[in-house]
Design an enzyme around this catalytic site. Structure first.
Site, short mmCIF file in Angstrom:
data_model
loop_
_atom_site.label_atom_id
_atom_site.label_comp_id
_atom_site.label_asym_id
_atom_site.label_seq_id
_atom_site.Cartn_x
_atom_site.Cartn_y
_atom_site.Cartn_z
N GLY A 158 -2.08 13.12 26.17
CA GLY A 158 -1.10 12.06 26.37
C GLY A 158 -0.03 12.07 25.31
O GLY A 158 1.03 11.45 25.47
N MET A 159 -0.30 12.76 24.18
CA MET A 159 0.72 12.92 23.15
C MET A 159 1.91 13.69 23.73
O MET A 159 1.77 14.45 24.69
CB MET A 159 0.16 13.72 21.97
CG MET A 159 -0.89 13.00 21.15
SD MET A 159 -1.71 14.11 19.96
CE MET A 159 -0.31 14.81 19.08
N THR A 196 5.52 6.49 10.76
CA THR A 196 4.81 6.06 9.56
C THR A 196 5.71 5.98 8.33
O THR A 196 5.64 4.99 7.58
CB THR A 196 3.61 6.99 9.30
OG1 THR A 196 2.79 7.01 10.47
CG2 THR A 196 2.79 6.51 8.13
N LYS A 219 -8.42 15.40 10.47
CA LYS A 219 -9.16 14.24 9.96
C LYS A 219 -10.59 14.56 9.53
O LYS A 219 -11.14 13.87 8.67
CB LYS A 219 -9.17 13.12 11.00
CG LYS A 219 -7.80 12.50 11.22
CD LYS A 219 -7.87 11.37 12.22
CE LYS A 219 -6.49 10.77 12.45
NZ LYS A 219 -6.53 9.65 13.41
N GLN A 273 -3.35 0.14 10.68
CA GLN A 273 -3.91 1.20 9.84
C GLN A 273 -2.91 1.61 8.76
O GLN A 273 -3.30 1.94 7.63
CB GLN A 273 -4.36 2.40 10.69
CG GLN A 273 -3.28 3.20 11.39
CD GLN A 273 -2.68 4.29 10.53
OE1 GLN A 273 -3.19 4.59 9.45
NE2 GLN A 273 -1.59 4.86 10.99
N ASP A 311 -8.28 3.98 10.26
CA ASP A 311 -8.24 3.92 11.73
C ASP A 311 -9.20 2.85 12.24
O ASP A 311 -8.90 2.12 13.17
CB ASP A 311 -8.62 5.27 12.34
CG ASP A 311 -7.49 6.29 12.31
OD1 ASP A 311 -6.32 5.87 12.17
OD2 ASP A 311 -7.78 7.49 12.41
N ASP A 314 -17.08 13.42 25.80
CA ASP A 314 -16.24 14.43 25.16
C ASP A 314 -16.49 15.75 25.88
O ASP A 314 -17.62 16.02 26.29
CB ASP A 314 -16.59 14.56 23.67
CG ASP A 314 -15.52 15.31 22.88
OD1 ASP A 314 -14.82 14.66 22.09
OD2 ASP A 314 -15.38 16.54 23.08
N PRO A 372 -6.36 13.55 22.09
CA PRO A 372 -4.92 13.77 21.92
C PRO A 372 -4.17 13.93 23.24
O PRO A 372 -2.95 14.06 23.24
CB PRO A 372 -4.86 15.04 21.08
CG PRO A 372 -6.11 15.77 21.42
CD PRO A 372 -7.15 14.71 21.65
#
Length: 306
Positions: free
Chosen positions: A211-212, A28, A82, A264, A118, A166, A209
């Site tokens: 896979g981060m 970013t 967030k 974004q 986002d 979820d 998250p």
């Protein structure tokens, strides 16, 4: 050539930062600072990584107060803050309030104004990169801050029916209730059996998250990835998550988190500066990160998932 230090007195100066955990390889700053240079702005982007602050137990309100005290013009917010940041803000944009998630904060006139870019980022990415993809039904993994934004983006993009899953079922149910109020109860369901739903949907989106680089793994069993089902992942460090690698191996059409990240970031840049950025230039800065020695073997950046 003027540097930030000797910039002309009338040069616009912008100081912004990214709040999150494990964000040292973020792309970013590169996108924002490159666009700032191209626009003649003395643009500084700092990482406010809670993992690197003392023993890592720093409170979010302390970081936000620090940014306000030292004259930051704005903040981006990523995993895991967030939703936690909302009580610390004075005002929310219409989108941020509806979604219940903030990833961009404008600091202006002593006020903290929360936005969600986002939604815009994924909607633009999906609209431009997945032309022709079947959209009758989609399984969305994750109903947290990022998941909420993706859910709104998918429904606004014309998805027929959205199935939410979820591990915290109460969170999925709460998001479903908000979505039903806006889009109708016939377009949103909470998936209790992810195996059964994955077997019949047109697409699967990972907004968790998992896979981060910091949380490696795959959010569902690879055997559920059918070749006639497209797969999107909003994680972008690494760009080639295990989910996307398995999906490609099984013949699925895929969408990485790159385009969402660029769009974004572009919307956030405009909120911070009042200037519409050059999307292609920001995309080039994003891609150039892979060529930087600091990028490491994976060219990692921060995830938008949380």
């Amino acid at each position: 050539m003027k540097t930030r230090r000797d910039a002309a007195p009338d040069t616009q100066r912008i100081l912004v930062g990214l709040i999150g955990r494990g964000i040292q390889l973020s792309r970013t700053p590169a996108m924002h600072e490159a666009e700032g240079r191209a626009r003649g702005i003395a643009y500084i982007y700092r990482l406010l990584d809670a993992d690197g602050m003392g023993d890592g137990r720093v409170r979010l309100e302390e970081i936000v107060s620090f940014a306000s005290y030292f004259g930051f013009d704005g903040l981006n917010v990523t995993f895991p803050y967030k939703q936690d940041i909302i009580p610390l803000l004075d005002e929310l944009s219409e989108a941020a309030e509806a979604i219940g998630s903030v990833n961009t904060v404008v600091l202006r006139g002593g006020r903290r104004i929360g936005h969600n870019t986002d939604l815009h980022g994924f909607r633009e990415s999906f609209t431009h990169e997945m032309i022709g993809a079947r959209q009758d039904s989609v399984l969305l993994l994750g109903a947290g801050g990022a998941g909420a934004a993706i859910a709104y983006a998918l429904l606004e993009s014309g998805i027929g029916q959205l199935h939410l899953f979820d591990v915290a079922q109460a969170r999925a149910a709460a998001l479903s209730a908000r979505l039903e109020g806006r889009f109708g109860a016939d377009r949103v369901t909470v998936a209790s059996d992810v195996v059964a739903v994955a077997a019949r949907v047109d697409g699967i989106v990972n907004a968790t998250p998992v896979g981060m680089a910091k949380l490696p793994g795959i959010p569902l069993h690879p055997a559920l990835l059918r070749p006639d089902c497209w797969v999107a992942d909003i994680v972008y460090f690494p760009l080639e998550t295990q989910l996307l690698a398995e999906a490609r191996r099984r013949g699925c059409r895929t969408l990485s988190g790159e385009s969402m990240a660029v769009h974004q970031a572009a919307r956030a840049f405009q909120l911070f500066t009042g200037i519409a950025p050059d999307i292609d230039r920001m995309r080039t800065a994003f891609a150039a990160f892979d060529e930087s020695p600091a990028a490491g073997p994976e060219g990692s950046g921060p995830a938008t998932a949380d």
